[in-house]
Write a protein that holds these residues in place. Structure first.
Motif, mmCIF file in Angstrom:
data_model
loop_
_atom_site.group_PDB
_atom_site.id
_atom_site.type_symbol
_atom_site.label_atom_id
_atom_site.label_comp_id
_atom_site.label_asym_id
_atom_site.label_seq_id
_atom_site.Cartn_x
_atom_site.Cartn_y
_atom_site.Cartn_z
ATOM 1 N N LYS A 24 0.830 -1.221 0.000
ATOM 2 C CA LYS A 24 0.000 0.000 0.000
ATOM 3 C C LYS A 24 0.857 1.261 0.000
ATOM 4 O O LYS A 24 0.523 2.240 -0.669
ATOM 5 N N PRO A 29 -2.872 -1.985 -4.073
ATOM 6 C CA PRO A 29 -3.910 -2.283 -3.088
ATOM 7 C C PRO A 29 -3.570 -3.475 -2.186
ATOM 8 O O PRO A 29 -4.056 -3.558 -1.061
ATOM 9 N N ASN A 30 -2.703 -4.377 -2.681
ATOM 10 C CA ASN A 30 -2.337 -5.552 -1.887
ATOM 11 C C ASN A 30 -1.091 -6.217 -2.484
ATOM 12 O O ASN A 30 -0.622 -5.829 -3.559
ATOM 13 N N THR A 33 -1.463 -7.914 -6.052
ATOM 14 C CA THR A 33 -1.418 -6.960 -7.150
ATOM 15 C C THR A 33 0.014 -6.496 -7.406
ATOM 16 O O THR A 33 0.431 -6.351 -8.557
#
Length: 93
Positions: A24, A29-30, A33
């Motif tokens: 992040k 987002p995570n 990803t």
């Protein structure tokens, strides 16, 4: 670079909270990803990202894993046993 995306996913099992925070902080987002983006970068750069592309046969994976046994692996969040290394490499077929 060859194992970075695989190691991120593997280490998320042990150190997920810290890696999710890092992902992040750098705009993802995570972790998944972020690992996907690293994999895409390797593809776009024309890097080898499978064992076959690197010319490594499945039967050679235990040897490769043995050669990767470096003291720095002791600092890895997930304990990197011979078996774990073999598992990780075989997932990169």
């Amino acid at each position: 670079a060859f194992t970075l995306d695989a190691l991120l996913r593997l280490n998320c099992e042990t150190d997920g909270e810290r890696l999710e925070t890092f992902a992040k902080m750098v705009g993802f987002p995570n972790v998944d990803t972020m690992a996907d983006a690293i994999h895409s970068l390797k593809v776009n750069m024309g890097m080898r990202y499978t064992l076959a592309q690197a010319g490594i046969a499945d039967e050679d994976v235990p040897i490769l894993a043995s050669l990767c046994r470096h003291p720095n692996l002791d600092n890895n969040p997930t304990k990197m046993t011979q078996e774990r290394l073999v598992e990780m490499f075989l997932a990169m077929r």
